[in-house]
Design a protein around this motif. Structure first.
Motif, mmCIF file in Angstrom:
data_model
loop_
_atom_site.group_PDB
_atom_site.id
_atom_site.type_symbol
_atom_site.label_atom_id
_atom_site.label_comp_id
_atom_site.label_asym_id
_atom_site.label_seq_id
_atom_site.Cartn_x
_atom_site.Cartn_y
_atom_site.Cartn_z
ATOM 1 N N TRP A 218 0.698 3.175 -2.299
ATOM 2 C CA TRP A 218 -0.287 4.122 -2.827
ATOM 3 C C TRP A 218 -0.932 4.923 -1.699
ATOM 4 O O TRP A 218 -1.206 6.105 -1.851
ATOM 5 C CB TRP A 218 -1.364 3.392 -3.649
ATOM 6 C CG TRP A 218 -2.171 2.411 -2.828
ATOM 7 C CD1 TRP A 218 -1.924 1.076 -2.656
ATOM 8 C CD2 TRP A 218 -3.337 2.699 -2.041
ATOM 9 N NE1 TRP A 218 -2.865 0.512 -1.819
ATOM 10 C CE2 TRP A 218 -3.741 1.488 -1.426
ATOM 11 C CE3 TRP A 218 -4.070 3.850 -1.796
ATOM 12 C CZ2 TRP A 218 -4.852 1.393 -0.578
ATOM 13 C CZ3 TRP A 218 -5.182 3.771 -0.950
ATOM 14 C CH2 TRP A 218 -5.551 2.553 -0.357
ATOM 15 N N CYS B 18 0.820 -1.215 0.000
ATOM 16 C CA CYS B 18 0.000 0.000 0.000
ATOM 17 C C CYS B 18 0.856 1.268 0.000
ATOM 18 O O CYS B 18 0.534 2.230 0.698
ATOM 19 C CB CYS B 18 -0.975 -0.007 1.175
ATOM 20 S SG CYS B 18 -0.220 0.120 2.785
ATOM 21 N N THR C 20 -9.682 -1.061 -3.881
ATOM 22 C CA THR C 20 -8.458 -1.410 -3.165
ATOM 23 C C THR C 20 -8.512 -2.868 -2.738
ATOM 24 O O THR C 20 -9.588 -3.414 -2.485
ATOM 25 C CB THR C 20 -8.237 -0.521 -1.919
ATOM 26 O OG1 THR C 20 -6.999 -0.893 -1.319
ATOM 27 C CG2 THR C 20 -9.350 -0.674 -0.899
ATOM 28 N N ASP D 45 1.459 7.544 -0.467
ATOM 29 C CA ASP D 45 1.493 8.643 -1.442
ATOM 30 C C ASP D 45 0.261 9.527 -1.309
ATOM 31 O O ASP D 45 0.356 10.751 -1.398
ATOM 32 C CB ASP D 45 1.590 8.100 -2.868
ATOM 33 C CG ASP D 45 2.956 7.510 -3.192
ATOM 34 O OD1 ASP D 45 3.926 7.836 -2.476
ATOM 35 O OD2 ASP D 45 3.039 6.721 -4.153
ATOM 36 N N ALA D 46 -0.900 8.905 -1.099
ATOM 37 C CA ALA D 46 -2.133 9.683 -0.929
ATOM 38 C C ALA D 46 -2.055 10.543 0.329
ATOM 39 O O ALA D 46 -2.419 11.722 0.311
ATOM 40 C CB ALA D 46 -3.343 8.752 -0.859
#
Length: 126
Positions: free
Chosen positions: A50, A48, A100, A53-54
């Motif tokens: 991602w 994760c 997700t 980054d979010a």
């Protein structure tokens, strides 16, 4: 969602994540955003990055007026909602993730501004 046994095999059960207290090293994910040992472990084991980054992206938008941001991530039926708060139930931002495969049904992360970087950590590392 994964069973408790599957989470243990992935090293993502609550007992394993709670063992991260403090950090020995910071891991840079951008010029102004760092992960701790615990959030790096989470990002690697749950695939994760991602999510990190979010979080970093929203922290940049939220700014440094507050030195603390709480991030609540909840997953239902393959969709996630990430809510960014000031720690006093005041919502700063919200993001919906349409798909997700994140294995946990929920996780809370903390981010603290150290005057140079946002440090993203597990609550047990605060």
């Amino acid at each position: 969602m994964k069973t408790q046994q599957e989470l243990q095999q992935l090293d993502l059960d609550s007992g394993t994540l709670a063992q991260f207290t403090g950090t020995e090293k910071h891991y840079r994910i951008s010029r102004r955003h760092l992960l701790t040992d615990g959030t790096k472990h989470l990002a690697e084991k749950a695939a994760c990055f991602w999510m990190m980054d979010a979080v970093a992206s929203h922290l940049s938008e939220i700014g440094t007026g507050d030195w603390f941001v709480l991030v609540r991530v909840s997953v239902t039926e393959g969709r996630a909602v990430m809510v960014y708060e000031d720690g006093n139930d005041h919502e700063l931002a919200r993001q919906e993730i349409p798909y997700t495969d994140f294995p946990l049904d929920a996780i809370t992360l903390y981010a603290c501004w150290d005057t140079v970087h946002w440090v993203i950590m597990l609550p047990s590392e605060y």
